[in-house]
Motif scaffolding. Structure first.
Motif, PDB file in Angstrom:
ATOM      1  N   GLY A  48       0.821  -1.191   0.034  1.00 62.95           N
ATOM      2  CA  GLY A  48       0.088  -0.104   0.072  1.00 62.95           C
ATOM      3  C   GLY A  48       0.829   1.246  -0.008  1.00 62.95           C
ATOM      4  O   GLY A  48       0.574   2.053   0.529  1.00 62.95           O
ATOM      5  N   GLU A  49       1.854   1.109  -0.748  1.00 65.66           N
ATOM      6  CA  GLU A  49       2.892   2.439  -0.704  1.00 65.66           C
ATOM      7  C   GLU A  49       3.396   2.564  -2.100  1.00 65.66           C
ATOM      8  O   GLU A  49       3.221   1.850  -3.042  1.00 65.66           O
ATOM      9  N   PRO A  50       3.714   3.933  -2.377  1.00 66.23           N
ATOM     10  CA  PRO A  50       4.474   4.236  -3.766  1.00 66.23           C
ATOM     11  C   PRO A  50       5.488   3.348  -4.002  1.00 66.23           C
ATOM     12  O   PRO A  50       6.381   2.938  -3.363  1.00 66.23           O
ATOM     13  N   PRO A  51       5.534   2.857  -5.320  1.00 68.04           N
ATOM     14  CA  PRO A  51       6.597   2.244  -6.026  1.00 68.04           C
ATOM     15  C   PRO A  51       8.025   2.852  -5.630  1.00 68.04           C
ATOM     16  O   PRO A  51       8.968   2.114  -5.435  1.00 68.04           O
ATOM     17  N   GLU A  52       8.135   4.196  -5.825  1.00 67.73           N
ATOM     18  CA  GLU A  52       9.193   4.899  -5.295  1.00 67.73           C
ATOM     19  C   GLU A  52       9.969   4.626  -4.058  1.00 67.73           C
ATOM     20  O   GLU A  52      10.997   4.601  -3.745  1.00 67.73           O
ATOM     21  N   LEU A  53       8.748   4.840  -3.033  1.00 62.64           N
ATOM     22  CA  LEU A  53       9.294   4.577  -1.707  1.00 62.64           C
ATOM     23  C   LEU A  53       9.790   3.166  -1.448  1.00 62.64           C
ATOM     24  O   LEU A  53      11.011   3.010  -0.722  1.00 62.64           O
ATOM     25  N   VAL A  54       8.958   2.154  -2.035  1.00 59.76           N
ATOM     26  CA  VAL A  54       9.719   0.702  -1.976  1.00 59.76           C
ATOM     27  C   VAL A  54      10.882   0.461  -2.419  1.00 59.76           C
ATOM     28  O   VAL A  54      11.805  -0.120  -2.163  1.00 59.76           O
ATOM     29  N   ALA A  55      11.104   1.324  -3.804  1.00 56.78           N
ATOM     30  CA  ALA A  55      12.482   1.073  -4.274  1.00 56.78           C
ATOM     31  C   ALA A  55      13.419   1.841  -3.504  1.00 56.78           C
ATOM     32  O   ALA A  55      14.740   1.439  -3.377  1.00 56.78           O
ATOM     33  N   SER A  56      13.160   2.962  -2.703  1.00 55.96           N
ATOM     34  CA  SER A  56      14.112   3.608  -1.875  1.00 55.96           C
ATOM     35  C   SER A  56      14.564   2.695  -0.725  1.00 55.96           C
ATOM     36  O   SER A  56      15.814   2.586  -0.206  1.00 55.96           O
ATOM     37  N   TYR A  57      13.608   1.876  -0.172  1.00 51.16           N
ATOM     38  CA  TYR A  57      13.891   0.949   0.785  1.00 51.16           C
ATOM     39  C   TYR A  57      14.666  -0.182   0.409  1.00 51.16           C
ATOM     40  O   TYR A  57      15.730  -0.538   1.178  1.00 51.16           O
ATOM     41  N   THR A  58      14.706  -0.730  -0.590  1.00 52.26           N
ATOM     42  CA  THR A  58      15.434  -1.992  -1.150  1.00 52.26           C
ATOM     43  C   THR A  58      16.793  -1.336  -1.483  1.00 52.26           C
ATOM     44  O   THR A  58      17.567  -2.028  -1.389  1.00 52.26           O
ATOM     45  N   THR A  59      16.862  -0.197  -1.996  1.00 53.27           N
ATOM     46  CA  THR A  59      18.213   0.367  -2.400  1.00 53.27           C
ATOM     47  C   THR A  59      18.910   0.851  -1.202  1.00 53.27           C
ATOM     48  O   THR A  59      20.095   0.212  -0.982  1.00 53.27           O
ATOM     49  N   THR A  60      18.131   1.330  -0.252  1.00 50.63           N
ATOM     50  CA  THR A  60      18.927   1.809   1.181  1.00 50.63           C
ATOM     51  C   THR A  60      19.534   0.289   1.653  1.00 50.63           C
ATOM     52  O   THR A  60      20.453   0.341   2.273  1.00 50.63           O
ATOM     53  N   ASN A  61      18.397  -0.655   1.780  1.00 51.31           N
ATOM     54  CA  ASN A  61      18.797  -2.095   2.617  1.00 51.31           C
ATOM     55  C   ASN A  61      19.946  -2.849   1.700  1.00 51.31           C
ATOM     56  O   ASN A  61      20.876  -3.238   2.553  1.00 51.31           O
ATOM     57  N   ALA A  62      19.999  -2.814   0.533  1.00 53.98           N
ATOM     58  CA  ALA A  62      21.187  -3.322  -0.268  1.00 53.98           C
ATOM     59  C   ALA A  62      22.332  -2.718   0.146  1.00 53.98           C
ATOM     60  O   ALA A  62      23.437  -3.528   0.383  1.00 53.98           O
ATOM     61  N   ARG A  63      22.574  -1.322   0.174  1.00 56.58           N
ATOM     62  CA  ARG A  63      23.675  -0.433   0.226  1.00 56.58           C
ATOM     63  C   ARG A  63      24.211  -0.728   1.862  1.00 56.58           C
ATOM     64  O   ARG A  63      25.287  -1.148   1.978  1.00 56.58           O
ATOM     65  N   ARG A  64      23.350  -0.803   2.686  1.00 59.96           N
ATOM     66  CA  ARG A  64      23.610  -1.296   4.013  1.00 59.96           C
ATOM     67  C   ARG A  64      24.071  -2.793   4.330  1.00 59.96           C
ATOM     68  O   ARG A  64      25.229  -2.906   4.786  1.00 59.96           O
ATOM     69  N   ILE A  65      23.471  -3.725   3.730  1.00 60.17           N
ATOM     70  CA  ILE A  65      23.787  -5.121   3.731  1.00 60.17           C
ATOM     71  C   ILE A  65      25.168  -5.336   3.158  1.00 60.17           C
ATOM     72  O   ILE A  65      25.855  -6.217   3.429  1.00 60.17           O
ATOM     73  N   LEU A  66      25.210  -4.688   1.820  1.00 58.50           N
ATOM     74  CA  LEU A  66      26.445  -5.028   1.072  1.00 58.50           C
ATOM     75  C   LEU A  66      27.646  -4.131   1.371  1.00 58.50           C
ATOM     76  O   LEU A  66      28.841  -4.408   0.791  1.00 58.50           O
ATOM     77  N   GLY A  67      27.222  -3.331   2.241  1.00 56.92           N
ATOM     78  CA  GLY A  67      28.561  -2.296   2.841  1.00 56.92           C
ATOM     79  C   GLY A  67      28.782  -1.340   1.517  1.00 56.92           C
ATOM     80  O   GLY A  67      29.810  -1.053   1.453  1.00 56.92           O
ATOM     81  N   LEU A  68      27.690  -0.881   0.803  1.00 54.10           N
ATOM     82  CA  LEU A  68      28.144   0.000  -0.323  1.00 54.10           C
ATOM     83  C   LEU A  68      27.895   1.295   0.231  1.00 54.10           C
ATOM     84  O   LEU A  68      26.930   1.698   0.868  1.00 54.10           O
ATOM     85  N   THR A  69      28.697   2.255  -0.625  1.00 54.27           N
ATOM     86  CA  THR A  69      28.463   3.757  -0.250  1.00 54.27           C
ATOM     87  C   THR A  69      27.795   4.350  -1.380  1.00 54.27           C
ATOM     88  O   THR A  69      27.703   3.924  -2.568  1.00 54.27           O
ATOM     89  N   ARG A  70      27.201   5.746  -1.133  1.00 52.40           N
ATOM     90  CA  ARG A  70      26.407   6.108  -2.135  1.00 52.40           C
ATOM     91  C   ARG A  70      27.330   6.566  -3.170  1.00 52.40           C
ATOM     92  O   ARG A  70      27.977   7.069  -4.032  1.00 52.40           O
TER      93      ARG A  70
END
Length: 70
Positions: A48-70
């Protein structure tokens, strides 16, 4: 890594336990990266959320879990 931790990481990234299965509209075909927008839209609808918001969640989580920086 314990199963519970792995499950949480997979959920945070939007991973599936069946990566070989494409979205329903493409059953019988190979699963391809270009189907990701369909998966994202389906996940967003379920949450029940906008796709852009869900995309931001998965991108942030991937960066955190994989140790990537912006």
């Amino acid at each position: 890594m314990r199963a519970r931790e792995l499950t949480r990481y997979c959920a945070d990234l939007g991973w599936t336990d069946a990566p070989d299965l494409p979205p329903a509209a493409h059953r019988g075909e190979s699963n391809l990266p270009e189907y990701l927008p369909e998966v994202l839209n389906s996940l967003a609808a379920l949450r029940g959320e906008p796709p852009e918001l869900v995309a931001s969640y998965t991108t942030t989580n991937a960066r955190r879990i994989l140790g990537l920086t912006r």
